[in-house]
Write a protein that holds these residues in place. Structure first.
Motif, short mmCIF file in Angstrom:
data_model
loop_
_atom_site.label_atom_id
_atom_site.label_comp_id
_atom_site.label_asym_id
_atom_site.label_seq_id
_atom_site.Cartn_x
_atom_site.Cartn_y
_atom_site.Cartn_z
N ILE A 1 29.05 22.50 25.90
CA ILE A 1 29.25 23.95 26.07
C ILE A 1 28.41 24.46 27.24
N ASN A 2 27.16 23.97 27.39
CA ASN A 2 26.42 24.37 28.59
C ASN A 2 26.44 23.27 29.65
N ARG A 3 27.29 22.31 29.46
CA ARG A 3 27.58 21.26 30.42
C ARG A 3 26.34 20.44 30.80
N LEU A 4 25.44 20.29 29.83
CA LEU A 4 24.40 19.29 30.01
C LEU A 4 25.08 17.93 30.02
N ILE A 5 26.18 17.85 29.29
CA ILE A 5 27.05 16.68 29.36
C ILE A 5 28.38 17.20 29.89
N GLU A 6 28.82 16.63 31.00
CA GLU A 6 30.06 17.11 31.59
C GLU A 6 31.26 16.57 30.81
N PRO A 7 32.15 17.44 30.37
CA PRO A 7 33.32 16.94 29.66
C PRO A 7 34.22 16.12 30.58
N THR A 8 34.86 15.10 30.00
CA THR A 8 35.79 14.30 30.78
C THR A 8 37.07 15.09 31.03
N SER A 9 37.50 15.81 30.00
CA SER A 9 38.65 16.68 30.19
C SER A 9 38.57 17.83 29.20
N GLY A 10 39.39 18.85 29.41
CA GLY A 10 39.37 20.01 28.55
C GLY A 10 38.74 21.20 29.25
N ARG A 11 38.85 22.37 28.64
CA ARG A 11 38.32 23.58 29.23
C ARG A 11 37.29 24.20 28.30
N ILE A 12 36.35 24.93 28.91
CA ILE A 12 35.39 25.71 28.15
C ILE A 12 35.48 27.14 28.66
N ARG A 13 35.62 28.09 27.78
CA ARG A 13 35.61 29.49 28.19
C ARG A 13 34.55 30.23 27.41
N ILE A 14 33.72 30.97 28.13
CA ILE A 14 32.72 31.80 27.46
C ILE A 14 33.00 33.24 27.83
N GLY A 15 33.20 34.09 26.82
CA GLY A 15 33.54 35.48 27.07
C GLY A 15 34.80 35.62 27.91
N GLY A 16 35.72 34.68 27.72
CA GLY A 16 36.99 34.75 28.44
C GLY A 16 36.95 34.10 29.81
N GLU A 17 35.72 33.84 30.33
CA GLU A 17 35.62 33.27 31.67
C GLU A 17 35.61 31.74 31.59
N ASP A 18 36.43 31.11 32.41
CA ASP A 18 36.46 29.65 32.42
C ASP A 18 35.22 29.13 33.14
N VAL A 19 34.36 28.45 32.40
CA VAL A 19 33.09 27.99 33.00
C VAL A 19 33.10 26.48 33.24
N THR A 20 34.27 25.85 33.11
CA THR A 20 34.32 24.40 33.21
C THR A 20 33.92 23.91 34.60
N ASP A 21 34.20 24.72 35.62
CA ASP A 21 33.95 24.24 36.98
C ASP A 21 32.90 25.06 37.75
N ILE A 22 32.30 26.07 37.11
CA ILE A 22 31.30 26.85 37.85
C ILE A 22 30.00 26.06 37.95
N ASP A 23 29.06 26.58 38.75
CA ASP A 23 27.77 25.92 38.94
C ASP A 23 27.03 25.81 37.60
N PRO A 24 26.73 24.58 37.17
CA PRO A 24 26.13 24.43 35.84
C PRO A 24 24.77 25.12 35.71
N VAL A 25 24.00 25.18 36.80
CA VAL A 25 22.68 25.81 36.72
C VAL A 25 22.83 27.29 36.40
N GLY A 26 23.76 27.94 37.09
CA GLY A 26 24.01 29.36 36.83
C GLY A 26 24.51 29.59 35.41
N LEU A 27 25.38 28.68 34.97
CA LEU A 27 25.91 28.78 33.60
C LEU A 27 24.79 28.71 32.58
#
Lengths: 288, 425
Positions: free
Chosen positions: B68-94
């Motif tokens: 969920i906070n991408r300490l482990i990067e998912p191999t596939s699938g999407r994560i959305r927090i508050g409606g925003e897709d966070v799967t590809d944003i900068d993990p540090v900012g997330l």
């Protein structure tokens, strides 16, 4: 290492004993416990004994040597070797050699150690360690001779020899210090949003400081010793006095060179031990 | 506890309340392992909800959380927090926007408590004065005295205190989402109990979206609005309210995990305030003896509860005690040993009732003032009612589930909350 002098006197176990006693409402009650460390504690980390014992000893030895030289009758050869500020020049050269070589050891070994613990370069660690090991395993004087053949006589060859010789302890301690960090702690650091650089500078390096400093201290003392060999490469230093004493069979010159070297090494070690105590991050000392 | 979901307005005006989390077909594969560690997890978590992942060790619950906070990067699938897709944003900012709390080892030993708490705000560039104020506020929030704990180092704290600081650090930058990875795993049971109560209290104030990982089912029942029981590869065995899981486990795996004594565990989910509290004849210590006699006779009971000057339960007085009292109440009656508050669980109440020699316990409200009495009979009746209601709910829910399964073949999802959709016609 004989760094036990800086331990906090007593009290460290009381803190641990709290685990089962408190919590819930009890926390608001005043607890009979050592106060949190304040800046003033920095002074208390160094005991009076630690601060005075070794310098006093060194002063006594140097004083005795000086008194002995005042009454000693020196022949022209010895006189020649020791006059005209030659002793202070040799001493100063020696200090310079030590300081400059240590500086380069630090800026080579610490970044290299950091680099070798990054995921991308971890595979290169055995190779680098093997190289550093060779550097130290080679007899220093042989290494120096080779460098002189290659680079010519002068201070440069001497310095490079000293540096190669002293990289290993700092490098291996940097790597060991960084590897000893708890992986879950580093994961927590990343988990709360630290960038890789932030994790390194705010968490990894500060926690590795005690081990890195221990390596630096070893390197410093090594460097004082190796610098006596610089004279064979034309690098000067206290080695000049020692070799002159030996080749001319003049005991006073040899003794003076040796005593000064030993005193310098002990002084440097003492200073480094103080630095170790002062620079160690607070909060690591309780229970360690 | 199901009522905590954002129905009451936030007590703290400053706080950002929770955001939704949606996981869609989340999968994690590791190199050289044909089996995925986490296989195709799909889950929706409502804003302000506390969801607990519970399952045996190695089932991938922690891996799912860390994706969920991408300490482990998912191999596939999407994560959305508050409606925003966070799967590809900068993990540090997330990660700076998602609170993260783990076992006590997560505190930095070379930083003071204040530095530990202030680190995320500092990294996000808050001004110093604001960080300082925030640190004090957070320490206060987790029940540590700011003046005392501010300058301490983690090793000078007990396990429970360290854990509180860990929670304070996770909350410091006021993230809408809080991830907690077995945060209370390393503390002793008594402290753990305290910390759980504190977390419930905090959540009542803050309404964050909390995802909590544990292997302790009792902890899950206590904390979760909904519980996701996970089996290996993070397959969701059941995702539902604690009540529904206790009364109607989806399969043998879940019932095995619930373990024995589901009815007893159910007692943990209801507060004394939710059941009927009977009134009892009372008198205060200042009342004249004659009045007390009168009241005893009028009340028709054998006993009366004597309250002290501040209205707190003090003594149980029987008729016989009064006969022997001879004008003074100083020695008569038996002292009240145990009371329960309205917030205590029914389990606590049962414990108190069982240990009381007459089988009743006084319920107290603010400042320990008397509010009523709970006895064995009330408890048994309310537990029966409760279990009956649960059973009906579960039946209805199961019906729902079967229908939705027939409609869309997605067995992993438990559907959102029991009883929300009306009963099918």
């Amino acid at each position: 290492m004989s760094t036990t002098g800086g331990r906090r006197p007593g009290g460290e176990h009381e803190v641990r004993g709290l685990v089962f006693r408190d919590d819930g409402e009890a926390e608001t009650e005043p607890e009979p416990e050592p106060r949190p460390p304040s800046p003033a504690r920095a002074g208390r980390r160094i005991s009076r004994q630690k601060l005075t014992l070794l310098p006093a000893l060194l002063i006594a030895v140097l004083l005795a040597t000086w008194l002995w030289f005042r009454q000693a009758e020196l022949d022209p050869v010895s006189e020649n070797a020791l006059s005209d500020g030659r002793v202070s020049k040799a001493l100063w050269q020696h200090v310079e050699l030590t300081v400059i070589s240590t500086f380069f050891v630090l800026i080579i070994a610490i970044p290299l150690g950091v680099l070798l613990t990054r995921a991308a370069f971890r595979k290169a660690t055995p190779v680098a360690m093997a190289l550093a090991n060779t550097g130290q395993a080679t007899p220093a004087i042989g290494l120096l001779a080779l460098l002189v053949i290659w680079l010519g006589i002068g201070r440069r060859a001497a310095l490079i020899g000293i540096i190669v010789y002293a990289v290993l302890p700092v490098l291996s301690n940097t790597i060991a210090g960084l590897k000893a960090n708890d992986p879950t702690l580093l994961e927590a650091a990343r988990g709360i949003g630290m960038s890789p650089l932030g994790v390194l500078t705010r968490v990894e390096l500060p926690l590795a400081v005690p081990l890195i400093l221990a390596g630096v201290r070893t390197a410093l003392v090594l460097n004082v010793g190796t610098a006596t060999l610089a004279t064979f490469g034309g690098g000067g230093g206290l080695g000049v006095l020692i070799t002159t004493g030996i080749t001319n069979q003049r005991m006073p010159v040899l003794v003076l060179g040796s005593i000064l070297t030993v005193a310098l090494a002990l002084l440097v070690d003492w200073l480094a031990s103080l630095a170790e105590l002062l620079l160690r991050p607070r909060g690591l000392e309780v229970g360690t | 506890m199901a009522e905590t979901t954002s129905t009451t307005p936030s007590a703290r005006s400053s706080g950002a309340t929770g955001a939704t989390i949606e996981l869609e077909n989340l999968t994690k594969r590791y190199h050289g392992n044909p089996q995925p560690a986490v296989d195709n997890v799909t889950m929706e978590i409502a804003a302000g909800e506390t969801v607990v992942f519970v399952g045996p060790s190695g089932c991938g619950k922690s891996t799912t959380l860390k994706m969920i906070n991408r300490l482990i990067e998912p191999t596939s699938g999407r994560i959305r927090i508050g409606g925003e897709d966070v799967t590809d944003i900068d993990p540090v900012g997330l990660r700076r926007k998602v609170g993260y709390a783990i076992q006590s080892s997560g505190l930095f030993p070379h930083m003071t408590v204040a530095q530990n708490i202030g680190i995320v705000p500092k990294m996000t560039g808050w001004p110093k004065s604001r960080i300082r104020a925030r640190v004090e506020e957070m320490l206060d929030l987790v029940g540590l005295d700011p003046g005392e704990f501010h300058g301490r180092y983690p090793r000078q704290l007990s396990g429970g205190q360290q854990q509180r600081v860990g929670v304070a650090r996770a909350l410091a930058a006021d993230p809408p989402v809080l991830l907690m990875d077995e945060p209370f795993g390393a503390v002793d049971p008594i402290t753990r109990d305290h910390l759980q109560d504190e977390l419930i209290r905090l959540q009542r104030e803050l309404h964050k979206t909390i995802v909590f990982v544990t292997h302790d089912f009792d902890e899950a029942i206590k904390l979760g609005d909904r519980i996701a029981v996970l089996r290996e590869q993070s397959h969701i065995a059941q995702f539902d309210t604690p009540e529904a899981i206790l009364t109607n486990p989806a399969d043998d795996f879940v019932s095995g995990f619930v373990g024995a004594g589901a009815a007893l565990k159910r007692l943990n989910l209801t507060r004394v305030g939710d059941v009927e509290i009977t009134d009892y004849p009372t008198a205060t210590v200042d009342d004249p003896l004659q009045d007390i006699f009168q009241r005893l006779r009028a009340g028709g009971t054998n006993e009366i509860l004597l309250l002290d000057k501040r209205g707190r339960p003090y003594k149980w007085l029987r008729r016989g005690d009064l006969m022997r009292a001879k004008g003074s109440l100083a020695r008569a009656g038996t002292l009240v040993h145990d009371t329960v508050t309205r917030d205590a669980t029914l389990r606590d109440a049962l414990e108190a009732v069982l240990t009381d020699n007459a089988g009743r316990v006084a319920v107290t409200g603010r400042r320990g003032a008397y509010e009523g009495v709970v006895d064995m009979e009330t408890l048994i009746n309310s537990v029966h009612e409760m279990l009956e209601a649960d059973r009906l709910d579960a039946l209805e829910h199961q019906h729902d589930l079967e229908e939705s399964r027939a409609g869309q073949t997605r067995p992993g999802q438990g559907g959102g909350g029991s009883g929300e959709r009306g009963a099918p016609a």
